[in-house]
Design a protein around this motif. Structure first.
Motif, mmCIF file in Angstrom:
data_model
loop_
_atom_site.group_PDB
_atom_site.id
_atom_site.type_symbol
_atom_site.label_atom_id
_atom_site.label_comp_id
_atom_site.label_asym_id
_atom_site.label_seq_id
_atom_site.Cartn_x
_atom_site.Cartn_y
_atom_site.Cartn_z
ATOM 1 N N ALA A 94 0.829 -1.219 0.000
ATOM 2 C CA ALA A 94 0.000 0.000 0.000
ATOM 3 C C ALA A 94 0.856 1.258 0.000
ATOM 4 C CB ALA A 94 -0.941 -0.016 1.199
ATOM 5 N N THR A 95 1.908 1.247 -0.825
ATOM 6 C CA THR A 95 2.843 2.369 -0.906
ATOM 7 C C THR A 95 2.837 2.920 -2.322
ATOM 8 O OG1 THR A 95 4.244 1.253 0.725
ATOM 9 C CG2 THR A 95 5.225 3.087 -0.473
ATOM 10 N N ASP A 96 2.855 4.241 -2.428
ATOM 11 C CA ASP A 96 2.844 4.900 -3.735
ATOM 12 C C ASP A 96 4.270 4.990 -4.267
ATOM 13 O OD1 ASP A 96 2.492 6.398 -5.977
ATOM 14 O OD2 ASP A 96 1.720 8.184 -4.963
ATOM 15 N N ILE A 97 4.570 4.203 -5.294
ATOM 16 C CA ILE A 97 5.934 4.154 -5.817
ATOM 17 C C ILE A 97 6.333 5.445 -6.506
ATOM 18 C CG2 ILE A 97 5.368 3.215 -8.113
ATOM 19 C CD1 ILE A 97 7.829 1.351 -7.749
ATOM 20 N N THR A 98 5.351 6.246 -6.926
ATOM 21 C CA THR A 98 5.649 7.501 -7.613
ATOM 22 C C THR A 98 5.927 8.646 -6.650
ATOM 23 O OG1 THR A 98 3.315 8.140 -7.761
ATOM 24 C CG2 THR A 98 4.209 6.806 -9.561
ATOM 25 N N ASN A 99 5.674 8.429 -5.365
ATOM 26 C CA ASN A 99 5.958 9.432 -4.348
ATOM 27 C C ASN A 99 7.389 9.213 -3.835
ATOM 28 O OD1 ASN A 99 6.181 10.310 -1.421
ATOM 29 N ND2 ASN A 99 4.205 11.236 -1.970
ATOM 30 N N ASP A 100 8.245 10.222 -4.007
ATOM 31 C CA ASP A 100 9.655 10.050 -3.680
ATOM 32 C C ASP A 100 9.887 9.585 -2.249
ATOM 33 O OD1 ASP A 100 10.131 10.847 -6.220
ATOM 34 O OD2 ASP A 100 11.090 12.763 -5.726
ATOM 35 N N LYS A 101 9.169 10.194 -1.291
ATOM 36 C CA LYS A 101 9.360 9.824 0.112
ATOM 37 C C LYS A 101 8.906 8.391 0.374
ATOM 38 C CE LYS A 101 9.163 14.430 2.197
ATOM 39 N NZ LYS A 101 8.467 15.319 3.169
ATOM 40 N N GLU A 102 7.750 8.034 -0.190
ATOM 41 C CA GLU A 102 7.250 6.671 0.000
ATOM 42 C C GLU A 102 8.143 5.660 -0.732
ATOM 43 O OE1 GLU A 102 3.074 5.832 -0.161
ATOM 44 O OE2 GLU A 102 2.541 7.952 0.035
ATOM 45 N N TYR A 103 8.667 6.067 -1.870
ATOM 46 C CA TYR A 103 9.577 5.190 -2.622
ATOM 47 C C TYR A 103 10.796 4.838 -1.766
ATOM 48 C CZ TYR A 103 12.816 3.585 -6.249
ATOM 49 O OH TYR A 103 13.697 2.840 -6.986
ATOM 50 N N GLU A 104 11.419 5.852 -1.197
ATOM 51 C CA GLU A 104 12.628 5.624 -0.408
ATOM 52 C C GLU A 104 12.340 4.911 0.903
ATOM 53 O OE1 GLU A 104 15.504 5.923 -1.377
ATOM 54 O OE2 GLU A 104 15.638 7.477 -2.918
ATOM 55 N N SER A 105 11.096 5.004 1.391
ATOM 56 C CA SER A 105 10.772 4.470 2.715
ATOM 57 C C SER A 105 10.896 2.954 2.795
ATOM 58 C CB SER A 105 9.359 4.908 3.130
ATOM 59 O OG SER A 105 8.375 4.283 2.298
ATOM 60 N N ILE A 106 10.626 2.251 1.699
ATOM 61 C CA ILE A 106 10.670 0.775 1.785
ATOM 62 C C ILE A 106 11.554 0.137 0.713
ATOM 63 C CG2 ILE A 106 8.394 0.625 2.861
ATOM 64 C CD1 ILE A 106 7.345 -0.419 0.140
ATOM 65 N N THR A 154 9.908 5.587 -12.242
ATOM 66 C CA THR A 154 9.753 6.797 -11.438
ATOM 67 C C THR A 154 10.929 7.733 -11.753
ATOM 68 O OG1 THR A 154 11.091 6.005 -9.585
ATOM 69 C CG2 THR A 154 8.749 5.404 -9.601
ATOM 70 N N PRO A 155 10.818 9.017 -11.425
ATOM 71 C CA PRO A 155 11.935 9.943 -11.657
ATOM 72 C C PRO A 155 13.232 9.483 -10.993
ATOM 73 C CG PRO A 155 9.936 11.176 -11.204
ATOM 74 C CD PRO A 155 9.599 9.735 -10.974
ATOM 75 N N ILE A 156 13.121 8.892 -9.800
ATOM 76 C CA ILE A 156 14.318 8.417 -9.091
ATOM 77 C C ILE A 156 14.981 7.293 -9.873
ATOM 78 C CG2 ILE A 156 15.150 7.204 -7.035
ATOM 79 C CD1 ILE A 156 13.112 8.699 -5.394
#
Length: 506
Positions: A94-106, A154-156
């Motif tokens: 349930a994590t948004d891969i396109t959100n930079d913070k959420e991407y890095e979180s997991i 994603t951009p990252i």
């Protein structure tokens, strides 16, 4: 060259994937693409992709770039599947891969979970409709391999891939890339840099590898021009290594005298044994060889005369090249023991393969002798450039790079196979042996007349690598297996398992 258009693909069970071709031998025609779709890498998928690659490269006379192109294809396909698996993982968490913070979180959690549960994660890709599409196409000027997955990065992720591609363009050789090993990010890490360096070293310039992502897809393209001109930019490093060959001793005259004596019509085991007994180290090595897995029959051989009888005079004549080489190198080069042990295993497998091929006694003797000699160059290279060779070995094993040969050439400037052939020429070895040294990792580049020697040695090395889980049988060109009397990969794997058990019993 236009991008492949959407086309209906059928699942072919014997190929293990969806495709627009009938079978593995489908005709290769200019501007007629071969399309493939799959969700995870299986043995059947690898078999199909690698055989198709070999067929295109052989038909277009581009087999010289096989190692680097195969490595690039494997790297990009692996990264495409990993990117797909990441989407499933983030969705399940349930994590948004396109959100930079959420991407890095997991992302760290994904990396560890993926390593531990790779098969389980990849099995869910088809259910989520995350596929990989590979296409092969050619025209008069170009062959193109297109690898696409139906996700947008994603951009990252995109930024990291672009950074790696940019770095690969700036590096002069793989020695520079090794310095970057400590910062191996997820996704397109050092593996991408390595494969790009390998492509460059094989004469494929910056335009050979393209990358783009957008509109719910990511595409990598590998372009191979019809004519590849290879340039080596490491002449100074090569000259330094080659100069060390000049410092090696000449081939012993005493060994040549024994070989000449065997050629005489009145030669006997007794007279040859008397000549050999003058050299205590040679006597000991012949006894060891007669008790090795490739020669031993029954109980342990205790006498030199019995050892020569067991081996045979003509066979001993060819084996003296390897035995003398052992004497000259084992005390001076620390890498010798491990390579010699591997060469003995190779000789055992080569003997079994040669018997399967029904080689005559003389050809079988040459095959065994050549197998014992074929990795001389690796002994020297491991000693001349220990640090680079260790890193190459570690990286090629853990990252499943198709071949260490291109890595050696890019990082050091010369391959162990070429170096071995140069030593063989210096010592006046028969051309069969020097060809085996030079081409045992690139057998399809050798003249057909040497295939009965080179192909079995290549296969024996692959058997050793497969047994150590460092390679897969799917990487072996089917053309080589057929020459060695294997009609399928399954037949080869059955033989490999049987012969491995026999060798382990000694």
């Amino acid at each position: 060259m236009a991008s492949p258009k959407a086309i209906a693909l059928e699942f072919k069970r014997e190929l293990g994937l969806h495709t627009n071709i009938e079978n593995i031998n489908h005709p290769i025609v200019e501007n007629a693409p071969f399309h493939f779709k799959f969700f995870q890498i299986t043995d059947e998928v690898e078999n199909t992709l690698f055989q198709i690659l070999d067929r295109f490269l052989l038909q277009l006379d581009l087999i010289i770039v096989r190692d680097s192109v195969l490595a690039a294809m494997k790297e990009t396909v692996t990264n495409a599947i990993k990117a797909n698996a990441k989407r499933v993982f983030y969705k399940n968490n349930a994590t948004d891969i396109t959100n930079d913070k959420e991407y890095e979180s997991i992302i760290s959690k994904f990396k560890s979970t993926y390593l531990e549960n790779r098969e389980e994660i990849e099995e869910s890709l088809q259910k989520n409709n995350y596929g990989v599409f590979v296409s092969f196409i050619h025209n008069r000027s170009l062959m193109r391999i297109r690898i696409m997955n139906n996700v947008q990065l994603t951009p990252i992720e995109a930024q990291r891939i672009k950074a790696r591609i940019s770095k690969a363009k700036d590096y002069n050789d793989l020695a520079d890339a090794f310095m970057d090993m400590s910062n191996d990010q997820e996704g397109a890490g050092l593996g991408l840099i390595m494969t790009l360096m390998m492509l460059k070293n094989d004469g494929l310039g910056e335009s050979a590898f393209k990358f783009e992502s957008g509109e719910n897809k990511t595409v990598f393209m590998i372009d191979i021009p019809a004519k590849v001109s290879k340039e080596n930019q490491q002449l100074e490093k090569i000259d330094h290594i080659i100069s060390q060959i000049d410092n090696l001793p000449t081939f012993p005259k005493s060994i040549k005298d024994i070989q000449d004596a065997i050629d005489k019509p009145n030669s006997s085991i007794g007279t040859i044994a008397e000549m050999i007994k003058r050299d205590i180290a040679l006597s000991a090595n012949i006894l060891k060889l007669s008790n090795s897995a490739a020669f031993r029959r029954g109980g342990k051989v205790e006498s030199l005369d019995r050892a020569i009888q067991l081996i045979g005079l003509k066979e001993l004549q060819t084996l003296l090249y390897s035995l003398a080489t052992k004497q000259m190198l084992e005390d001076k080069f620390p890498a010798f023991a491990a390579i010699w042990e591997k060469s003995n295993e190779s000789a055992f497998y080569c003997k079994a393969i040669g018997q399967r091929m029904e080689l005559n006694k003389s050809d079988l003797s040459n095959l065994i002798a050549a197998s014992l000699l074929h990795d001389i160059g690796e002994i020297l290279l491991l000693s001349f450039d220990k640090d680079h060779m260790k890193k190459i070995k570690t990286f090629s094993t853990t990252r499943e790079i198709a071949s260490t040969i291109s890595l050696e050439e890019s990082a050091i400037g010369i391959t162990h196979s070429k170096l071995g052939a140069m030593v063989g020429e210096k010592w006046g070895f028969p051309i069969l042996y020097t060809k085996a040294m030079e081409y045992h990792h690139r057998p399809l580049l050798a003249d057909e007349v040497y295939s009965d020697i080179i192909y079995p040695i290549y296969i024996s090395d692959m058997m050793i690598a497969i047994n150590a889980k460092e390679a897969k049988s799917s990487e072996i060109p089917m053309e080589i297996l057929k020459v060695c009397k294997f009609q399928s990969k399954a037949e080869f794997d059955s033989f490999r398992t049987k012969i491995k058990e026999q060798f382990s019993a000694f």
